[in-house]
Motif scaffolding. Structure first.
Motif, mmCIF file in Angstrom:
data_model
loop_
_atom_site.group_PDB
_atom_site.id
_atom_site.type_symbol
_atom_site.label_atom_id
_atom_site.label_comp_id
_atom_site.label_asym_id
_atom_site.label_seq_id
_atom_site.Cartn_x
_atom_site.Cartn_y
_atom_site.Cartn_z
ATOM 1 N N MET A 24 0.852 -1.152 0.000
ATOM 2 C CA MET A 24 0.000 0.000 0.000
ATOM 3 C C MET A 24 0.904 1.222 0.000
ATOM 4 N N THR A 25 1.010 1.905 -1.126
ATOM 5 C CA THR A 25 1.833 3.102 -1.172
ATOM 6 C C THR A 25 1.002 4.311 -0.756
ATOM 7 N N GLY A 26 1.673 5.332 -0.268
ATOM 8 C CA GLY A 26 0.963 6.504 0.243
ATOM 9 C C GLY A 26 0.143 6.150 1.469
ATOM 10 N N ALA A 27 0.636 5.236 2.309
ATOM 11 C CA ALA A 27 -0.172 4.620 3.369
ATOM 12 C C ALA A 27 -0.087 5.280 4.729
ATOM 13 N N SER A 28 0.641 6.367 4.866
ATOM 14 C CA SER A 28 0.791 6.944 6.204
ATOM 15 C C SER A 28 -0.389 7.815 6.625
ATOM 16 N N GLN A 46 -5.755 -2.865 16.399
ATOM 17 C CA GLN A 46 -7.177 -3.043 16.130
ATOM 18 C C GLN A 46 -7.520 -4.320 15.378
ATOM 19 N N HIS A 47 -6.540 -4.908 14.709
ATOM 20 C CA HIS A 47 -6.828 -6.064 13.845
ATOM 21 C C HIS A 47 -5.773 -7.132 14.056
ATOM 22 N N ASN A 48 -6.175 -8.358 13.933
ATOM 23 C CA ASN A 48 -5.274 -9.492 14.139
ATOM 24 C C ASN A 48 -4.629 -9.886 12.805
ATOM 25 N N ALA A 83 -6.504 4.843 4.969
ATOM 26 C CA ALA A 83 -7.868 4.319 5.078
ATOM 27 C C ALA A 83 -7.994 2.984 4.342
ATOM 28 N N CYS A 84 -7.392 2.882 3.174
ATOM 29 C CA CYS A 84 -7.408 1.612 2.436
ATOM 30 C C CYS A 84 -6.725 0.504 3.234
ATOM 31 N N ALA A 85 -5.586 0.818 3.838
ATOM 32 C CA ALA A 85 -4.867 -0.169 4.651
ATOM 33 C C ALA A 85 -5.717 -0.625 5.829
ATOM 34 N N GLU A 86 -6.402 0.311 6.463
ATOM 35 C CA GLU A 86 -7.241 -0.041 7.611
ATOM 36 C C GLU A 86 -8.401 -0.935 7.189
ATOM 37 N N ILE A 87 -9.022 -0.641 6.062
ATOM 38 C CA ILE A 87 -10.141 -1.466 5.572
ATOM 39 C C ILE A 87 -9.654 -2.864 5.202
ATOM 40 N N LEU A 88 -8.522 -2.954 4.509
ATOM 41 C CA LEU A 88 -7.985 -4.268 4.148
ATOM 42 C C LEU A 88 -7.639 -5.079 5.396
ATOM 43 N N ALA A 89 -7.049 -4.432 6.388
ATOM 44 C CA ALA A 89 -6.725 -5.121 7.641
ATOM 45 C C ALA A 89 -7.992 -5.582 8.354
#
Length: 107
Positions: A1-5, A43-45, A11-17
């Motif tokens: 996920m680039t631009g992930a900070s 928040q996610h395992n 938000a994309c990283a959080e949804i995928l997680a």
């Protein structure tokens, strides 16, 4: 996920997680990445790791490709598409912004 900070990339990283995907966060700023990584891990395992890389440097694109060779999905959110109307942005600036997006997927 680039631009992930932050922003859309984070938000994309959080949804995928949230959906159970392991994620690799990439952006230029290590402190922002560490904070995002800690939050997502809390928040996610799922497995979360990060790489602070400036993808405008082609060597970093190669490093990312090597570090993430087994990746199934790339969300390419890197780049700095300039704001403003199309009439306000010269061709050189437009191409520079799009070239950064293309460099992250060229390897």
């Amino acid at each position: 996920m680039t631009g992930a900070s932050k922003g859309i990339g984070r938000a994309c990283a959080e949804i995928l997680a949230e959906e159970g995907c392991d994620v690799v966060l990439v952006s230029r700023t290590a402190t922002d990445l560490a904070a995002a990584c800690d939050k997502i891990k809390g928040q996610h395992n799922v497995s979360v790791r990060y790489l602070a890389l400036d993808l405008s440097d082609g060597r970093n694109v190669d490093k990312l490709a090597a570090e993430c060779a087994d990746t199934d999905l790339l969300v390419n959110n890197a780049g700095a598409i300039p704001g403003g109307s199309i009439a306000e942005i010269d061709e050189a600036r437009w191409r520079q912004a799009w070239d950064l997006k293309g460099s992250a997927t060229s390897t």
